[in-house]
Each structure stands twice: as C-alpha cells, then as structure tokens.
Design a protein around this motif. Sequence first.
Motif, PDB file in Angstrom:
ATOM      1  N   MET A 143       0.766  -1.288   0.107  1.00  0.00           N
ATOM      2  CA  MET A 143      -0.028   0.148  -0.001  1.00  0.00           C
ATOM      3  C   MET A 143       0.727   1.296   0.013  1.00  0.00           C
ATOM      4  SD  MET A 143      -3.433  -1.017   1.987  1.00  0.00           S
ATOM      5  CE  MET A 143      -2.633  -1.310   3.530  1.00  0.00           C
ATOM      6  N   MET A 187      -4.896   2.101   3.354  1.00  0.00           N
ATOM      7  CA  MET A 187      -6.104   2.714   2.421  1.00  0.00           C
ATOM      8  C   MET A 187      -7.327   2.053   2.769  1.00  0.00           C
ATOM      9  SD  MET A 187      -5.424   0.538  -1.129  1.00  0.00           S
ATOM     10  CE  MET A 187      -6.282  -0.862  -1.333  1.00  0.00           C
ATOM     11  N   GLY A 188      -8.396   2.907   2.926  1.00  0.00           N
ATOM     12  CA  GLY A 188      -9.751   2.754   3.345  1.00  0.00           C
ATOM     13  C   GLY A 188     -10.716   3.049   2.267  1.00  0.00           C
ATOM     14  N   PHE A 220     -13.397  -2.321   6.523  1.00  0.00           N
ATOM     15  CA  PHE A 220     -11.925  -3.025   6.375  1.00  0.00           C
ATOM     16  C   PHE A 220     -11.078  -2.023   6.143  1.00  0.00           C
ATOM     17  CE2 PHE A 220     -14.428  -6.884   5.209  1.00  0.00           C
ATOM     18  CZ  PHE A 220     -13.511  -7.779   5.698  1.00  0.00           C
ATOM     19  N   LYS A 264      -9.058 -13.385  10.963  1.00  0.00           N
ATOM     20  CA  LYS A 264      -9.192 -13.798   9.597  1.00  0.00           C
ATOM     21  C   LYS A 264      -8.756 -14.919   9.290  1.00  0.00           C
ATOM     22  CE  LYS A 264      -6.170 -10.384   9.186  1.00  0.00           C
ATOM     23  NZ  LYS A 264      -5.105  -9.347   8.666  1.00  0.00           N
ATOM     24  N   ILE A 428      -9.563 -11.919  -3.192  1.00  0.00           N
ATOM     25  CA  ILE A 428     -10.791 -11.048  -2.514  1.00  0.00           C
ATOM     26  C   ILE A 428     -10.563  -9.693  -2.588  1.00  0.00           C
ATOM     27  CG2 ILE A 428     -12.243 -10.782  -0.405  1.00  0.00           C
ATOM     28  CD1 ILE A 428     -11.892 -13.541  -0.035  1.00  0.00           C
ATOM     29  N   VAL A 435     -15.014  -9.004 -10.393  1.00  0.00           N
ATOM     30  CA  VAL A 435     -14.905  -7.431 -10.846  1.00  0.00           C
ATOM     31  C   VAL A 435     -13.616  -7.289 -11.486  1.00  0.00           C
ATOM     32  CG1 VAL A 435     -14.300  -5.344  -9.559  1.00  0.00           C
ATOM     33  CG2 VAL A 435     -15.841  -7.114  -8.599  1.00  0.00           C
TER      34      VAL A 435
END
Length: 549
Positions: A143, A187-188, A220, A264, A428, A435
């Motif tokens: 990120m 990042m969000g 998340f 998780k 995911i 997507v």
Amino acid sequence: MGLPRFDTHEVLNQSPPYENVDLFTSDVPLQEAARANGAAGELAALSEFGRHWGSAEMMAQARLANEHEPELKTFDPRGFRQDTIEFHPAYHYFMAQSIEAGLHAMTWNADGTAAGAPSEVARAARYYMVAQIENGHMCPVTMTRASVGALALEPALIAQLMPKISSRRYDPSFRPWWEKTGITLGMGMTEKQGGTDVRTNSTRAEPAADGYRITGHKWFMSAPMSDVFLVLAQAPGGLTCFALPRFTPDGTVNGLRLQRLKYKLGNRSNASSEVEFVDAFAWRVGAEGRGVRTIIEMVQLTRLDCAIASAGLMRMALAQAVHHTRHRTVFQKRLADQPMMRTLTADLALELEGIVALVLRLCRSFDWAERDPLEAARARLLTPAVKYWVCKSAPGFIYEAMECLGGNGYVEEGVLARLYREAPVNAIWEGSGNVMCLDVLRALARESDQARAVLTSLVQSCAGLPGTAEAAAFIVAALSAADAEAHARAAVEQLAMLAAAAALAESGPPHIAEAFARTRVATRRGATYGTAALDGELSSRILMRALPA
Ligand SMILES: Cc1cc2nc3c(=O)[nH]c(=O)nc-3n(C[C@H](O)[C@H](O)[C@H](O)COP(=O)(O)OP(=O)(O)OC[C@H]3O[C@@H](n4cnc5c(N)ncnc54)[C@H](O)[C@@H]3O)c2cc1C
C-alpha cells in the motif's frame, strides 16, 4: 546423563527441512524471467537477497510473526483512548527488512515520478521471494508503494511526504509523520454497505480552513498503524480521495477510532481493522468528485502485487512439495520417482512456469508504460486478467502441493497450512474475481483499438505455439458478444493463459512454452493437477528447472 533411547522412536523416512536455500538461484524460471525482462544486471544482488530470505532464521521469524497475532490496544491503563496496535517483534523485523530493501518505494524517484526500467521487474523478483516467506507484512509495503501513484496528483503534498516514504529506515513509533525516520501508508475504501461499489460510500468530507474534516467509517482498513491513509469520502462535489494522517498538522492525534481487528482466515501477522473517523483531518487528493479515478492509480499497482504475492505463495508450496517427494520413500521407491507423483509435480511446476513468466512480463509493461503506448495498453488490459487468473489459481495449487506432503502438509507447524490459509485473500481484495473480469471488459469497451493491438502482439509472440490463434479468436468473440459478462470468466482466463504462453515464448526455452500452450491453451487441463499429458522425460526436465536436485 542423556535421555534413554526409545526403541519406538527412531525417526526414519522424513524429509529434511527445506531451509537455507537461495530462493533465486534454485529457481530457474525466475532467473530466466528476470533476465529476459530487463533485470539481467541485478542477478548477483537477487541471489544475495534470495540467500538471505531463504535462511532458516527468516523462516523461523515468519512462524513467530504469524503465531503471535497483532493486538488492538484501544485504551491505555488509565482509560485514555489509545488506538494503537501491538505487534510481535518478528513482524517489525520483516517490516524493517523489506523497507531496507526498498520494496515499498524503489519504483519511484525522489519526486514521486516512476523510476522506470527495470525497477518494477527488479522489485517484483524480490517481492516474489519475500512472499514465499512472510506475507502479512507485505500488505503495508504494497500500500505504501502504490499510494504514491495517487498522491502524485498533488505535487505539494507528495513533495512533503516523499522523503519520508522513500526512506529505507522503518520507524514503528507512534508519532507525527514529520518526526519519523520513515512512514508507511494504508488505504480505506470498503464500507459495510459496499466494497466493490465504493460509490455507495457514506463517509462524509466537509471542507475546513486547513483541509477537510472526515466523519464516517471503514469496514476493512488494513495496517491501521500506518502514518497516512488514502480514503474515499463524499465531498460536496462527490466521491473524493483524501490523505488522512494519524496526527493532525498541529501534532495532536487525529480522529481515528479503531473499533476492532478482523479475526481472519489467514494473513494473521497483518492487522486489518474496522475504524470510525470522528471529524478527522485530511488533505484532498485529486479533484472533488474524481475519487474513483484518483484511487485507481493506486489500485492498479496493488492488483499487480496481489498477483506477484500469489505466485510467491505457489512457489514456496511447489518447492516444499518437490523437496519432500525427493526424500520420502513409499513402496521402495522415492515419491519423486513414482510416475503419477512426477506428472503431478511437473504439472504444478509447468503452471508456475507460465505464471512467473507472465507476472514478470507484466511488470516489464509497467516499467515501460510511460514511454511505450503498447506496453501501457498491455498493462491496462492484462493487469486485471493476470490478477484474476493467478490469484484464483493459488488456493487449488497450494492444496495440491499440500497433499504431496501427506499428513505433514496439513499440520500447522508446517508451512503449507499457513500458505493455504493465506492464499484466498489476494483474489478477494483489490477487486474480486468477477470485478476483475468486468474490468477487462471495460478496457476492451473503452480502449478497444489498444486492446486489439495487445491481442495481436500476444499472438505474434506465440507464433507456432499450439492453439494460440484459436484462443485469441475465442477471446475476441466471447468478450465482444452481446452477453459478454456471461462468458467473461472463460475468456479472461483464456486471455491470461495466452499471455502466459506469450511470456514463456519470450523468456523460457521453446519446449516449456510448447508444453504450456499444448496443455493449457490448445486443450483444457482436467479439473485437477496431474491430468496434463506430460511424458516422463518432459516431466523430469520441468522438475529439474523447478528445483535442482
Ligand atoms: C484481509 C482483508 C484485508 C482488507 N483490507 C482492506 C483495506 O485495507 N482497505 C480496503 O478498503 N478494503 C480492504 N479489504 C476489503 C476488500 O477490498 C473487499 O472485501 C473487497 O473489495 C470486496 O468488497 P465487499 O466485501 O464489499 O464485497 P462485495 O462488493 O459485496 O462483492 C461480493 C462478491 O460479488 C462480486 N461482484 C461484485 N459486483 C459484481 C458484479 N457486477 N457482477 C458479478 N459479481 C459481482 C464480487 O466479485 C464478490 O465476489 C480487505 C479485505 C480482506 C479480506
């Protein structure tokens, strides 16, 4: 006095640990792909890197980082709000190692512009080796490097942050970013009501004197101890990208309230949080209303890393399987000499040959994208296709490698169990499977001339390889059909395999490219690995490339 010997405890026929290996020189397909895609000048450095990361010590640290999961410290002992994360020292060790190696920033110049060839390929070769050892810490590393792509839209902001981002000194202290020796970014985007459909984001951004104030939540938000977060929020002009620091410019703790950490399936060393923003200070990045357009600059790069990381997970699983079968004897024969096991491991190795060649070839497109429009088009069209196929392949591939170790593959002390639990996340996040296929369709619809030029160049690279011209025709027909979405998965998978065959034709020996195209492009492999038509001689050659005896 030593312990008395147990007559019942003589340990026989177990494979020795797979450790203290040079992850680079033991991997012929990786070396060939690095060399062919512009990193020939890096081979000695990559080998040194591979020896370091393949040491028994690194493997032991990886186990510790994942066994001792991060903990959220919401309050201090006196009840003051704290919102910090406590990690095991092994996690910090990996962060320091990856940042010292530059994996978070080596593709950028000091001003935030792209460093160019061969930085993407050289970084990817390293990233692939790191992913074989410890994945959780790669989330903030990815990120941080990717966020520069979006921040570059704000020259004044990037000029301030870049010296801290590009620093090779990891600094985990909880202090304002300008006081630290180096910073990381998170990042969000994902909210409760929508992760794919970020236009449903309900987080609000109100203009303020010094920037914006953000109120809302993210469902998340990984690596919540990062120093700055790229977030999406609804500004007066529409969905907008913001850079939200942990500390406001006057040095007070910003309004981030970490609610809890996700429990998780895998990715255990990495913290992923749910967070509330309470009137949190942020800078705008890009124009109001252009949030998706802005953050996509970052997302392309994180998608690329998902594919590299999945390939790395597969590599470690394959190496463990090949190593074990060479040492384990069953019915008076080494497992590696049992014809069915040889076909199975060779089929896995052949799959990974295509994946490694494909992923490093894609990185070369990123290296050249600014100077070569065809490479830019290739990066645009193939990134979602590669992310789709490679990340989706990982769980099934690792499961099959696990079975090669029998029961030992299934227990938590072994590496395979961790690799297996880690594998699904890359498919995911950053755009799930469907997507990614929609994104390929979008590229074809919006930039159809460029996409067709990419397909033509793939077919040219594949000249003489079985089934490749037919595959290209199928892809065009399926993706331009009126009901293209219904066929998109089949066509995108075929596109990725065609691109893999093309990449192997450029970087691998002809017999490997031929075997890949024959078993993956011209005919469909069976539902499980080990069903491809590979004779004993070819299988042995593939396995010697995968791991020297
Ligand atoms: C370990 C982990 C860490 C994460 N870290 C972060 C983070 O740091 N920051 C962040 O912002 N997010 C993060 N995420 C969230 C992740 O990016 C989202 O979960 C992901 O984007 C999917 O969004 P969603 O969960 O809302 O699922 P949805 O958007 O509801 O999608 C569900 C399914 O529907 C499919 N789908 C969606 N649209 C269509 C369509 N039009 N046609 C057919 N199928 C469709 C998707 O492919 C998916 O399979 C993380 C997730 C995990 C698991």
